[in-house]
Write a protein that holds these residues in place. Structure first.
Motif, mmCIF file in Angstrom:
data_model
loop_
_atom_site.group_PDB
_atom_site.id
_atom_site.type_symbol
_atom_site.label_atom_id
_atom_site.label_comp_id
_atom_site.label_asym_id
_atom_site.label_seq_id
_atom_site.Cartn_x
_atom_site.Cartn_y
_atom_site.Cartn_z
ATOM 1 N N GLY A 80 0.792 -1.221 0.000
ATOM 2 C CA GLY A 80 0.000 0.000 0.000
ATOM 3 C C GLY A 80 0.825 1.271 0.000
ATOM 4 O O GLY A 80 0.332 2.325 0.387
ATOM 5 N N GLY A 81 2.099 1.164 -0.373
ATOM 6 C CA GLY A 81 2.937 2.351 -0.479
ATOM 7 C C GLY A 81 3.548 2.839 0.826
ATOM 8 O O GLY A 81 4.007 3.982 0.901
ATOM 9 N N ALA A 82 3.594 1.987 1.847
ATOM 10 C CA ALA A 82 4.124 2.414 3.148
ATOM 11 C C ALA A 82 5.574 2.883 3.033
ATOM 12 O O ALA A 82 5.928 3.952 3.533
ATOM 13 C CB ALA A 82 4.009 1.292 4.176
ATOM 14 N N GLY A 83 6.422 2.095 2.379
ATOM 15 C CA GLY A 83 7.830 2.463 2.247
ATOM 16 C C GLY A 83 8.016 3.750 1.462
ATOM 17 O O GLY A 83 8.826 4.606 1.831
ATOM 18 N N THR A 84 7.251 3.900 0.399
ATOM 19 C CA THR A 84 7.320 5.124 -0.406
ATOM 20 C C THR A 84 6.919 6.331 0.428
ATOM 21 O O THR A 84 7.590 7.371 0.407
ATOM 22 C CB THR A 84 6.413 4.996 -1.642
ATOM 23 N N ARG A 85 5.851 6.202 1.189
ATOM 24 C CA ARG A 85 5.383 7.322 2.006
ATOM 25 C C ARG A 85 6.414 7.697 3.073
ATOM 26 O O ARG A 85 6.652 8.875 3.324
ATOM 27 C CB ARG A 85 4.028 6.989 2.651
ATOM 28 N N VAL A 86 7.034 6.687 3.683
ATOM 29 C CA VAL A 86 8.079 6.964 4.682
ATOM 30 C C VAL A 86 9.201 7.764 4.033
ATOM 31 O O VAL A 86 9.648 8.777 4.581
ATOM 32 C CB VAL A 86 8.627 5.665 5.302
ATOM 33 N N MET A 87 9.651 7.341 2.859
ATOM 34 C CA MET A 87 10.750 8.040 2.195
ATOM 35 C C MET A 87 10.353 9.464 1.815
ATOM 36 O O MET A 87 11.154 10.384 1.936
ATOM 37 C CB MET A 87 11.239 7.257 0.982
ATOM 38 N N GLU A 88 9.127 9.665 1.377
ATOM 39 C CA GLU A 88 8.655 11.019 1.050
ATOM 40 C C GLU A 88 8.685 11.916 2.291
ATOM 41 O O GLU A 88 9.124 13.066 2.230
ATOM 42 C CB GLU A 88 7.245 10.970 0.469
ATOM 43 N N LEU A 89 8.226 11.381 3.416
ATOM 44 C CA LEU A 89 8.241 12.154 4.659
ATOM 45 C C LEU A 89 9.675 12.455 5.100
ATOM 46 O O LEU A 89 9.971 13.568 5.562
ATOM 47 C CB LEU A 89 7.493 11.403 5.763
ATOM 48 N N LEU A 90 10.562 11.478 4.950
ATOM 49 C CA LEU A 90 11.966 11.689 5.318
ATOM 50 C C LEU A 90 12.601 12.775 4.459
ATOM 51 O O LEU A 90 13.345 13.617 4.965
ATOM 52 C CB LEU A 90 12.761 10.385 5.184
ATOM 53 N N GLU A 91 12.317 12.757 3.166
ATOM 54 C CA GLU A 91 12.892 13.768 2.273
ATOM 55 C C GLU A 91 12.436 15.171 2.669
ATOM 56 O O GLU A 91 13.235 16.108 2.661
ATOM 57 C CB GLU A 91 12.513 13.462 0.827
ATOM 58 N N LYS A 92 11.170 15.316 3.033
ATOM 59 C CA LYS A 92 10.663 16.624 3.466
ATOM 60 C C LYS A 92 11.343 17.072 4.756
ATOM 61 O O LYS A 92 11.654 18.241 4.932
ATOM 62 C CB LYS A 92 9.149 16.569 3.687
ATOM 63 N N GLU A 93 11.544 16.129 5.660
ATOM 64 C CA GLU A 93 12.110 16.467 6.967
ATOM 65 C C GLU A 93 13.630 16.605 6.948
ATOM 66 O O GLU A 93 14.181 17.476 7.614
ATOM 67 C CB GLU A 93 11.713 15.389 7.985
ATOM 68 N N LEU A 94 14.316 15.750 6.180
ATOM 69 C CA LEU A 94 15.777 15.677 6.267
ATOM 70 C C LEU A 94 16.518 16.349 5.116
ATOM 71 O O LEU A 94 17.707 16.624 5.237
ATOM 72 C CB LEU A 94 16.224 14.205 6.354
ATOM 73 N N GLY A 95 15.863 16.558 3.993
ATOM 74 C CA GLY A 95 16.551 17.159 2.844
ATOM 75 C C GLY A 95 17.433 16.157 2.135
ATOM 76 O O GLY A 95 16.974 15.081 1.750
#
Length: 169
Positions: A80-95
């Protein structure tokens, strides 16, 4: 809904997934891991899916980038895209993000590299050795992938930062 929750202690649920998801040669002894978390050098994000434990991210905030050292989604929370969503959130937070992957020689490693490539990550062409955590194991031949890396930063700089801060070499 996926949430990333900063925590200051890695509990038994995180430990169990860490040990299940990574072979011994790819992970620190747990007491070392806890000591690094206690100093704040190593940071932990608990992944929650609809409020339930869904995995973790261990990462380092280094001077020029964030290094995701270990990332695991619990088997019950995959899909259901869990890994993709985690990476998207990390990119927003961590750059800018750097991460290690196994060379694409096994089916699982190929899938993992393709997952990150679909998210826009690029693999450095250079070879990379992860220092061993245990005397009985040789260094691991891995690859480094990146996203958002400024052009002024190159492989040698990234490797030097990892060896200096993460592996204390």
């Amino acid at each position: 809904m996926i949430d990333l929750v900063p925590v200051s202690i890695a509990d038994e649920v995180i430990k169990r997934l860490y040990e299940d998801a990574f072979p011994k040669e790819e992970r620190r002894p747990w007491d070392w891991q806890l000591a690094l978390i206690a100093t704040g050098e190593l940071r932990v994000l608990r992944i929650a899916r609809d409020g339930l434990f869904a995995g973790f991210v261990f990462y380092w905030q280094l001077p020029a980038f964030a290094f995701i050292e270990h990332f695991a989604v619990h088997p019950d929370a995959r899909g259901g895209g869990a890994g993709t969503r985690v990476m998207e959130l990390l990119e927003k937070e961590l750059g800018t993000i750097i991460l290690e992957v196994e060379p694409p020689i096994t089916e699982q490693a190929i899938r993992r590299v393709k997952f990150y490539e679909r998210l826009g990550y690029t693999t450095f062409p250079d070879t990379y050795q992860q220092p061993s955590y245990y005397p009985e194991f040789p260094p691991l031949a891995l690859r480094l992938m990146y996203k958002g890396l400024p052009s002024a930063l190159n492989f040698n700089y990234v490797r030097h930062q990892l060896y200096r801060y993460v592996y204390k070499q």
